[in-house]
Design an enzyme around this catalytic site. Structure first.
Site, PDB file in Angstrom:
ATOM      1  N   GLU A  50       5.701  -3.343   0.943  1.00  0.00           N
ATOM      2  CA  GLU A  50       5.703  -3.037  -0.502  1.00  0.00           C
ATOM      3  C   GLU A  50       4.943  -1.733  -0.671  1.00  0.00           C
ATOM      4  OE1 GLU A  50       7.248  -4.504  -2.783  1.00  0.00           O
ATOM      5  OE2 GLU A  50       7.582  -6.569  -2.169  1.00  0.00           O
ATOM      6  N   GLY A  89       0.836  -1.199   0.000  1.00  0.00           N
ATOM      7  CA  GLY A  89       0.000   0.000   0.000  1.00  0.00           C
ATOM      8  C   GLY A  89       0.865   1.239   0.000  1.00  0.00           C
ATOM      9  N   SER A  90       0.304   2.333   0.469  1.00  0.00           N
ATOM     10  CA  SER A  90       1.030   3.595   0.389  1.00  0.00           C
ATOM     11  C   SER A  90       2.161   3.668   1.415  1.00  0.00           C
ATOM     12  CB  SER A  90       0.054   4.753   0.624  1.00  0.00           C
ATOM     13  OG  SER A  90      -0.478   4.660   1.928  1.00  0.00           O
ATOM     14  N   VAL A 135       0.749   4.873   4.913  1.00  0.00           N
ATOM     15  CA  VAL A 135       0.170   3.844   5.796  1.00  0.00           C
ATOM     16  C   VAL A 135       1.247   2.823   6.180  1.00  0.00           C
ATOM     17  CG1 VAL A 135      -1.573   2.032   6.002  1.00  0.00           C
ATOM     18  CG2 VAL A 135      -2.162   4.185   4.875  1.00  0.00           C
ATOM     19  N   CYS A 161       1.626   0.902  -8.619  1.00  0.00           N
ATOM     20  CA  CYS A 161       2.800   1.380  -7.871  1.00  0.00           C
ATOM     21  C   CYS A 161       3.998   1.590  -8.790  1.00  0.00           C
ATOM     22  CB  CYS A 161       3.160   0.374  -6.784  1.00  0.00           C
ATOM     23  SG  CYS A 161       3.344  -1.306  -7.435  1.00  0.00           S
TER      24      CYS A 161
HETATM   25  P1  NAD Z   1      -3.397   2.593   1.232  1.00  0.00           P
HETATM   26  O1  NAD Z   1      -2.079   2.595   1.916  1.00  0.00           O
HETATM   27  O2  NAD Z   1      -4.285   3.753   1.442  1.00  0.00           O
HETATM   28  O3  NAD Z   1      -4.238   1.305   1.658  1.00  0.00           O
HETATM   29  C1  NAD Z   1      -3.683  -0.016   1.618  1.00  0.00           C
HETATM   30  C2  NAD Z   1      -4.364  -0.834   2.687  1.00  0.00           C
HETATM   31  O4  NAD Z   1      -4.147  -0.230   3.937  1.00  0.00           O
HETATM   32  C3  NAD Z   1      -5.864  -0.990   2.524  1.00  0.00           C
HETATM   33  O5  NAD Z   1      -6.196  -2.342   2.797  1.00  0.00           O
HETATM   34  C4  NAD Z   1      -6.445  -0.065   3.583  1.00  0.00           C
HETATM   35  O6  NAD Z   1      -7.645  -0.546   4.123  1.00  0.00           O
HETATM   36  C5  NAD Z   1      -5.376  -0.078   4.655  1.00  0.00           C
HETATM   37  N1  NAD Z   1      -5.295   1.154   5.440  1.00  0.00           N
HETATM   38  C6  NAD Z   1      -5.534   2.413   5.027  1.00  0.00           C
HETATM   39  N2  NAD Z   1      -5.329   3.287   6.041  1.00  0.00           N
HETATM   40  C7  NAD Z   1      -4.955   2.565   7.107  1.00  0.00           C
HETATM   41  C8  NAD Z   1      -4.578   2.875   8.456  1.00  0.00           C
HETATM   42  N3  NAD Z   1      -4.539   4.122   8.907  1.00  0.00           N
HETATM   43  N4  NAD Z   1      -4.234   1.865   9.264  1.00  0.00           N
HETATM   44  C9  NAD Z   1      -4.250   0.599   8.813  1.00  0.00           C
HETATM   45  N5  NAD Z   1      -4.590   0.216   7.561  1.00  0.00           N
HETATM   46  C10 NAD Z   1      -4.927   1.192   6.717  1.00  0.00           C
HETATM   47  O7  NAD Z   1      -3.084   2.352  -0.307  1.00  0.00           O
HETATM   48  P2  NAD Z   1      -4.097   2.258  -1.519  1.00  0.00           P
HETATM   49  O8  NAD Z   1      -4.615   3.592  -1.872  1.00  0.00           O
HETATM   50  O9  NAD Z   1      -5.063   1.160  -1.298  1.00  0.00           O
HETATM   51  O10 NAD Z   1      -3.084   1.756  -2.662  1.00  0.00           O
HETATM   52  C11 NAD Z   1      -2.266   2.630  -3.332  1.00  0.00           C
HETATM   53  C12 NAD Z   1      -0.851   2.654  -2.789  1.00  0.00           C
HETATM   54  O11 NAD Z   1      -0.327   1.334  -2.744  1.00  0.00           O
HETATM   55  C13 NAD Z   1       0.079   3.446  -3.682  1.00  0.00           C
HETATM   56  O12 NAD Z   1       0.940   4.216  -2.889  1.00  0.00           O
HETATM   57  C14 NAD Z   1       0.841   2.372  -4.424  1.00  0.00           C
HETATM   58  O13 NAD Z   1       2.100   2.777  -4.910  1.00  0.00           O
HETATM   59  C15 NAD Z   1       0.958   1.307  -3.373  1.00  0.00           C
HETATM   60  N6  NAD Z   1       1.186  -0.019  -3.972  1.00  0.00           N
HETATM   61  C16 NAD Z   1       2.414  -0.594  -3.821  1.00  0.00           C
HETATM   62  C17 NAD Z   1       2.683  -1.816  -4.443  1.00  0.00           C
HETATM   63  C18 NAD Z   1       4.052  -2.468  -4.353  1.00  0.00           C
HETATM   64  O14 NAD Z   1       4.181  -3.616  -4.757  1.00  0.00           O
HETATM   65  N7  NAD Z   1       5.078  -1.781  -3.860  1.00  0.00           N
HETATM   66  C19 NAD Z   1       1.671  -2.446  -5.170  1.00  0.00           C
HETATM   67  C20 NAD Z   1       0.436  -1.819  -5.294  1.00  0.00           C
HETATM   68  C21 NAD Z   1       0.190  -0.603  -4.684  1.00  0.00           C
END
Ligand code: NAD
Length: 498
Positions: A273, A251-252, A255, A307
């Site tokens: 990741e 994820g981001s 987070v 990503c």
């Molecule tokens: P996000 O970080 O907002 O959310 C990812 C997950 O975290 C979700 O399941 C969400 O429910 C959970 N989450 C959100 N806020 C939270 C908190 N405060 N506490 C705990 N869990 C929380 O990311 P997104 O918008 O779903 O995805 C996009 C991001 O993911 C982009 O930054 C992208 O680059 C990254 N990403 C990375 C990869 C990689 O392989 N490096 C792959 C895909 C996406």
């Protein structure tokens, strides 16, 4: 159970399954093999219509405790299954996914607005990834027998699963990212809790359900969702739980740093990741037509919500004037009609991306004129690809991840200048170099701070058999292939005196 038996059981399950998924009004959690509809729910909105796609169950503290208890209870038996047994379940799951491709594609389209090309790409990758992992299981679980330094002492090193794993994955590529956050753990004898993303819950439910139908014993894989407002409490409760032994998060970066801090407080190993700001470097000897296609697709596939999306294109100044019109024409060809205009996942992310472009333009960036046609009426989640020049450090788009359909075009006078600009970001996930000279490509690849460098192909490149992961604030640890399996095993050294 051997593969033939699993296959027979699966045939009956698939018939039940097709009915099951389509009739769920509220998407359930899956705990100890059973669907669980919670009292609290949240809405998943389709970006295609900006209207409700479904209601989804949201986990309470009680659900968290039950899911961990189920995964913990299932661990001893699952950890001692033969690798061939786990392999057969994985292959059966791949067969089920293949048979249900169309239906899985529909969920992807409805929940994240994925077009046919992205559906095919992601579902194909997921199926092949499952098969690849299945084939590696026996090899990955092998320990080794090293020499001890002590006279008369013998040693061996066993590879052992950690126990209950927590996998948290994002919405943007649910099958592929959701699967990898649990398959490497399950393949190596761990049990898992998959915390699905709130924008694509039906896709996540399908992942866990397919494994259930493939014969995965109850409790080995449990699925939780939470409404956005409960993200911090549910996740903290899972990470803090003494029976959760390892965490992986995709994820981001924002987070990820919250979750890594929590994992650190509880001294749990974690794999991260995170975000990216991928650079594509076009050298003067590159095939400019081919490079333009790879840059356009790398930047705008799935509306740039990947990503590894190309967020910067760096072109040698001696060919920059020639490259720009080729790039514009290529983007117009691929994304020029209203029908091909990419859809972002929410109107909020579309608004954020428009604001990033407006911010850059207000500070001196230029948005290139690309399209030969007029766009008809568009829902608020749609945004046309944007190419900007003159982007500098004063603009958020310079260093920050947009995760949307804009790309910044730069020119450089020397290889060193290109490398310096490419490395001038806190991220380091993937990069591309376009050149007809492999030597130049390798030389630059060595100097880029990046988890992967692809010579003459786009930055969006995630092969199930090759290690995937970042450096710097793009995270640490590797999914995929042999390295991905090894992440979920620890070494236990055993010695004995003769
Ligand atoms: P996000 O970080 O907002 O959310 C990812 C997950 O975290 C979700 O399941 C969400 O429910 C959970 N989450 C959100 N806020 C939270 C908190 N405060 N506490 C705990 N869990 C929380 O990311 P997104 O918008 O779903 O995805 C996009 C991001 O993911 C982009 O930054 C992208 O680059 C990254 N990403 C990375 C990869 C990689 O392989 N490096 C792959 C895909 C996406």
């Amino acid at each position: 159970m051997n593969r033939a038996k699993i296959a027979r059981a699966t045939q009956a399950s698939i018939r039940h399954l097709s009915r099951g998924i389509s009739t769920h009004r509220t998407i359930p959690l899956i705990i100890n093999g059973k669907d669980v509809i919670s009292k609290t729910t949240f809405e998943a909105i389709s970006p295609l219509t900006c209207k409700k796609a479904s209601d989804c169950s949201s986990a309470s503290e009680e659900h968290v405790q039950s899911a961990v208890a189920a995964a913990q209870a299932a661990f001893p038996a699952w950890a001692t299954t033969k690798p061939s047994y786990r392999r057969d379940i994985f292959l059966t799951a791949a067969d089920i996914m293949t048979k249900r491709r169309e239906e899985l594609g529909e969920y992807l389209n409805q929940e994240i607005g994925a077009d046919q090309g992205y559906q095919d790409f992601i579902i194909g990758l997921s199926i092949e990834g499952l098969k690849d992992t299945a084939g590696r299981i026996a090899g990955a679980c092998q320990g080794f027998v090293p020499e001890s330094v002590h006279e008369g002492m013998k040693a061996m090193v066993l590879k052992r699963p950690y126990g209950v794993n927590l996998g948290i994955a994002p919405w943007n590529s649910p099958y592929h990212l959701g699967l990898r956050s649990v398959t490497f753990a399950l393949a190596t004898g761990n049990t898992a809790i998959l915390k699905g993303a709130e924008f694509s819950p039906r896709c996540y439910w399908a992942i866990a359900d397919i494994f259930r139908q493939a014969g995965l014993p109850a409790g080995v894989l449990n699925l939780l969702f939470h409404r956005p407002a409960d993200a911090a409490t549910v996740t903290e409760s899972l990470i803090a739980h003494p029976n959760v032994k390892k965490i992986n998060f995709t994820g981001s970066t924002k987070v990820g740093s919250i979750l890594a801090a929590s994992a650190g407080r509880h001294l749990k190993p974690c794999l991260m990741e995170l975000g990216g700001k991928a650079n594509a470097i076009v050298l003067k000897d590159a095939d400019l037509d081919k490079a333009a296609v790879q840059c356009a697709m790398g930047a705008f596939m799935n509306a740039g919500q990947i990503c590894m999306s190309t967020e910067r294109i760096l072109v040698d100044a001696s060919v920059a004037g020639e490259f720009e019109p080729i790039l514009k024409r290529t983007i117009n060809d691929i994304f020029g009609t209203a029908g091909a205009t990419p859809t972002l996942v929410t109107s909020a992310s579309a608004a954020r991306n428009r604001a990033l472009v407006e911010d850059a333009v207000s500070k001196g960036a230029t948005s290139l004129d690309i399209y030969s046609d007029e766009v008809g009426e568009m829902v608020e989640t749609r945004m046309r690809p944007v190419v900007l020049t003159n982007v500098d450090e004063s603009m958020e788009l310079y260093g920050g991840e947009s995760f949307g359909p804009s790309v910044s075009l730069y020119s450089f006078d020397s290889e060193d200048e290109a490398i310096e600009l490419a490395n001038d970001t806190e991220y380091g996930l993937t990069a591309s170099v376009f050149t007809e000279n492999l030597g130049s490509g390798f030389r630059i690849a060595e100097k880029l701070d990046s988890g992967a460098v692809h010579i003459n192909s786009m930055t969006v490149h995630d092969e199930y058999s090759l290690p995937h992961g970042g450096v710097k604030k793009s995270g640490w640890g590797r999914f995929n292939g042999h390295q991905g399996l090894n992440e979920f095993l620890y070494c236990k050294t055993v010695t004995w005196m003769d």
